[in-house]
Design a protein around this motif. Structure first.
Motif, PDB file in Angstrom:
ATOM      1  N   ASN A  48       0.836  -1.214   0.000  1.00 20.82           N
ATOM      2  CA  ASN A  48       0.000   0.000   0.000  1.00 20.82           C
ATOM      3  C   ASN A  48       0.868   1.260   0.000  1.00 20.82           C
ATOM      4  OD1 ASN A  48      -2.639  -1.197   0.031  1.00 20.82           O
ATOM      5  ND2 ASN A  48      -2.292  -1.732   2.183  1.00 20.82           N
ATOM      6  N   GLN A  49       1.998   1.168  -0.705  1.00 21.07           N
ATOM      7  CA  GLN A  49       2.924   2.298  -0.771  1.00 21.07           C
ATOM      8  C   GLN A  49       3.159   2.671  -2.236  1.00 21.07           C
ATOM      9  OE1 GLN A  49       3.959   4.025   1.695  1.00 21.07           O
ATOM     10  NE2 GLN A  49       3.607   2.717   3.483  1.00 21.07           N
ATOM     11  N   THR A  50       2.916   3.940  -2.546  1.00 16.43           N
ATOM     12  CA  THR A  50       3.156   4.461  -3.889  1.00 16.43           C
ATOM     13  C   THR A  50       4.351   5.395  -3.849  1.00 16.43           C
ATOM     14  OG1 THR A  50       0.797   4.328  -4.445  1.00 16.43           O
ATOM     15  CG2 THR A  50       2.175   5.771  -5.800  1.00 16.43           C
ATOM     16  N   VAL A  51       5.400   5.044  -4.564  1.00 16.88           N
ATOM     17  CA  VAL A  51       6.595   5.882  -4.601  1.00 16.88           C
ATOM     18  C   VAL A  51       6.274   7.147  -5.396  1.00 16.88           C
ATOM     19  CG1 VAL A  51       9.008   6.042  -5.331  1.00 16.88           C
ATOM     20  CG2 VAL A  51       8.111   3.888  -4.424  1.00 16.88           C
ATOM     21  N   SER A  52       6.520   8.307  -4.784  1.00 18.56           N
ATOM     22  CA  SER A  52       6.165   9.582  -5.412  1.00 18.56           C
ATOM     23  C   SER A  52       7.372  10.394  -5.858  1.00 18.56           C
ATOM     24  CB  SER A  52       5.336  10.430  -4.433  1.00 18.56           C
ATOM     25  OG  SER A  52       6.056  10.643  -3.225  1.00 18.56           O
ATOM     26  N   ARG A  53       8.570  10.039  -5.367  1.00 20.76           N
ATOM     27  CA  ARG A  53       9.757  10.809  -5.724  1.00 20.76           C
ATOM     28  C   ARG A  53      11.018   9.985  -5.450  1.00 20.76           C
ATOM     29  NH1 ARG A  53      10.692  16.132  -6.666  1.00 20.76           N
ATOM     30  NH2 ARG A  53      12.806  16.914  -6.318  1.00 20.76           N
ATOM     31  N   LEU A  54      12.020  10.193  -6.301  1.00 24.67           N
ATOM     32  CA  LEU A  54      13.324   9.564  -6.122  1.00 24.67           C
ATOM     33  C   LEU A  54      14.381  10.635  -6.334  1.00 24.67           C
ATOM     34  CD1 LEU A  54      15.005   7.000  -5.726  1.00 24.67           C
ATOM     35  CD2 LEU A  54      14.818   6.574  -8.185  1.00 24.67           C
ATOM     36  N   GLU A  55      15.253  10.827  -5.337  1.00 26.63           N
ATOM     37  CA  GLU A  55      16.266  11.879  -5.461  1.00 26.63           C
ATOM     38  C   GLU A  55      17.589  11.403  -4.893  1.00 26.63           C
ATOM     39  OE1 GLU A  55      15.831  15.318  -2.863  1.00 26.63           O
ATOM     40  OE2 GLU A  55      14.195  14.290  -1.819  1.00 26.63           O
ATOM     41  N   LYS A  56      18.677  12.048  -5.355  1.00 31.40           N
ATOM     42  CA  LYS A  56      20.015  11.723  -4.868  1.00 31.40           C
ATOM     43  C   LYS A  56      20.396  12.694  -3.772  1.00 31.40           C
ATOM     44  CE  LYS A  56      23.260   9.993  -7.421  1.00 31.40           C
ATOM     45  NZ  LYS A  56      24.346   9.740  -8.407  1.00 31.40           N
ATOM     46  N   LEU A  57      20.926  12.156  -2.673  1.00 35.05           N
ATOM     47  CA  LEU A  57      21.328  12.958  -1.525  1.00 35.05           C
ATOM     48  C   LEU A  57      22.799  13.367  -1.652  1.00 35.05           C
ATOM     49  CD1 LEU A  57      19.672  10.744   1.242  1.00 35.05           C
ATOM     50  CD2 LEU A  57      18.762  12.849   0.251  1.00 35.05           C
ATOM     51  N   PRO A  58      23.234  14.355  -0.888  1.00 39.26           N
ATOM     52  CA  PRO A  58      24.650  14.742  -0.907  1.00 39.26           C
ATOM     53  C   PRO A  58      25.584  13.576  -0.598  1.00 39.26           C
ATOM     54  CG  PRO A  58      23.353  16.394   0.228  1.00 39.26           C
ATOM     55  CD  PRO A  58      22.433  15.261  -0.055  1.00 39.26           C
ATOM     56  N   SER A  59      25.102  12.593   0.151  1.00 35.87           N
ATOM     57  CA  SER A  59      25.908  11.414   0.489  1.00 35.87           C
ATOM     58  C   SER A  59      26.026  10.432  -0.664  1.00 35.87           C
ATOM     59  CB  SER A  59      25.282  10.700   1.681  1.00 35.87           C
ATOM     60  OG  SER A  59      23.978  10.223   1.349  1.00 35.87           O
ATOM     61  N   GLU A  60      25.383  10.750  -1.824  1.00 36.73           N
ATOM     62  CA  GLU A  60      25.336   9.896  -3.011  1.00 36.73           C
ATOM     63  C   GLU A  60      24.331   8.753  -2.870  1.00 36.73           C
ATOM     64  OE1 GLU A  60      26.946  10.396  -6.048  1.00 36.73           O
ATOM     65  OE2 GLU A  60      27.350  12.325  -5.090  1.00 36.73           O
ATOM     66  N   ARG A  61      23.699   8.616  -1.705  1.00 33.57           N
ATOM     67  CA  ARG A  61      22.637   7.621  -1.572  1.00 33.57           C
ATOM     68  C   ARG A  61      21.365   8.156  -2.230  1.00 33.57           C
ATOM     69  NH1 ARG A  61      21.560   4.825   3.907  1.00 33.57           N
ATOM     70  NH2 ARG A  61      21.547   2.932   2.651  1.00 33.57           N
ATOM     71  N   LEU A  62      20.430   7.261  -2.506  1.00 36.23           N
ATOM     72  CA  LEU A  62      19.159   7.640  -3.100  1.00 36.23           C
ATOM     73  C   LEU A  62      18.073   7.608  -2.035  1.00 36.23           C
ATOM     74  CD1 LEU A  62      19.376   5.537  -6.389  1.00 36.23           C
ATOM     75  CD2 LEU A  62      19.887   7.968  -6.119  1.00 36.23           C
ATOM     76  N   LYS A  63      17.134   8.516  -2.126  1.00 36.36           N
ATOM     77  CA  LYS A  63      16.020   8.567  -1.177  1.00 36.36           C
ATOM     78  C   LYS A  63      14.701   8.396  -1.911  1.00 36.36           C
ATOM     79  CE  LYS A  63      14.897  12.499   0.906  1.00 36.36           C
ATOM     80  NZ  LYS A  63      13.450  12.802   0.736  1.00 36.36           N
TER      81      LYS A  63
END
Length: 381
Positions: A220-235
């Motif tokens: 029941n989770q809809t992913v609404s955004r994907l972004e790269k953080l300063p740490s190079e990880r993805l959120k």
């Protein structure tokens, strides 16, 4: 001399080329346009990711297949159609004229509505891009097994579930036991249970398997955004407010089609897939045929699954021949239900058909392996 052009090296076209090699049709010239030399067989792809098959075993080499069919082969990407002049527009070649055109280019996961998905997500299709990222990630894990990593998979259909189980099983094989817990797996699905279009048995069984193997299910989770953080990880941001950070995001959601198909003037559905009649023929242009994921049967719509592309191969070949010879076309009638064999990545598989399910059993995987190898043997010169 009439000119038949095939765009894409999908399952239907591979079968059609094999049929042209077995039963040549006089008076036609065949051109195959594909942006890959070796086309993946979807049935073996999860097994390849899990480490059961070599690259060669899971791919059809289009070059010898085209040679056997006496077809000209352009390793290039089709980017448009001129349907007034009957030409295919390519990235590197001059326009390719045709009398009859057939399109079998598969599909890609829909990412347009999710900011950052197209930039940072790894789509399950096209497969060569997926395998490129997978090999890179695999090498990074092998070089630094002690590093903690988190992997996300967006999409809880059969493709997403099997991808998750396969990559986890493969990485567990190549890592020492003490490093297994250094990789977390998160699967996101917008419905209340995975495998929404399959049997309840298969959904419940594979849910239990994933939970037993420590895979985090975010239902029941809809992913609404994907972004790269300063740490190079993805959120990953979900509409519910849930946020997860990870190193890799595999995107295995609802299929979509390239824009150039609808821009060419072909009749397409609301997702851009070519609308075809029971002859696998475009409803707007009688000289154009389509099969596999890229086609939508107007009278008999079916899920985007490789089993239909395989079944369409021979009817497509027959109608291409008949169209080139100005003969009446035959109708293709897809099966109402189809069998799905979902591998667990550990040498077992779950069977699902309609409301029924079975497994996981090693015998089912052995059966699946036999089916897939027998299919691939057809393309051994």
């Amino acid at each position: 001399m009439k000119h038949l052009v095939l765009i894409g090296g999908g399952h239907s076209h591979a079968i059609a080329l094999r049929e042209f090699a077995k039963s040549p049709v006089p008076g036609i010239h065949i051109t195959l346009i594909s942006d890959v030399l070796q086309t993946p067989y979807s049935g073996m792809l999860p097994g390849y990711l899990a480490g059961f098959y070599t690259f060669e075993e899971a791919h059809i080499d289009l070059r010898p297949l085209a040679n056997l069919a006496e077809a000209e082969f352009y390793c290039d990407r089709a980017i448009g159609l001129d349907l007034q002049q009957n030409q295919v527009l390519c990235t590197h070649h001059p326009p390719v004229p045709f009398d009859i055109l057939s399109i079998d280019i598969g599909s890609t996961p829909a990412t347009l509505n999710v900011p950052g998905a197209a930039t940072y997500g790894i789509p399950a299709k096209p497969v060569p891009k997926l395998l490129e990222f997978w090999q890179q990630f695999r090498e990074e894990v092998m070089q630094s097994p002690q590093q903690f990593r988190s992997v996300a998979i967006v999409g809880g259909g059969a493709g997403g579930v099997e991808l998750t189980l396969s990559i986890q099983a493969h990485l567990n094989k190549i890592l020492e036991q003490k490093y297994h817990k250094n990789i977390e797996y998160h699967l996101f699905h917008r419905s209340s249970h995975i495998l929404s279009s399959h049997s309840r048995y298969a959904a419940q069984t594979l849910t239990r398997i994933m939970q037993d193997r420590g895979i985090h299910l975010h239902l029941n989770q809809t992913v609404s955004r994907l972004e790269k953080l300063p740490s190079e990880r993805l959120k990953l941001d979900c509409k519910s407010g849930l946020q997860i950070e990870c190193e890799q995001v595999f995107w295995v959601t609802q299929a979509s089609a390239p824009d150039w198909l609808s821009a060419s003037g072909l009749s397409t559905d609301d997702r851009g897939f070519i609308q075809v009649n029971d002859h696998l023929q475009s409803i707007s242009h009688s000289t154009v045929f389509a099969s596999g994921d890229i086609a939508t049967l107007l009278n008999n719509p079916r899920p985007k699954a490789g089993v239909f592309a395989v079944r369409q191969g021979k009817p497509l070949f027959e109608n291409l021949c008949r169209s080139l010879q100005d003969k009446p076309l035959i109708s293709y009638h897809p099966q109402q239900q189809f069998l799905t064999l979902i591998g667990t990545g550990t040498g077992k598989a779950v069977a699902s058909r309609g409301k029924f399910g079975l497994g996981p059993f090693r015998l089912i995987w052995t059966w699946k392996d036999w089916i897939d190898r027998r299919f691939m043997d057809q393309f051994n010169p």
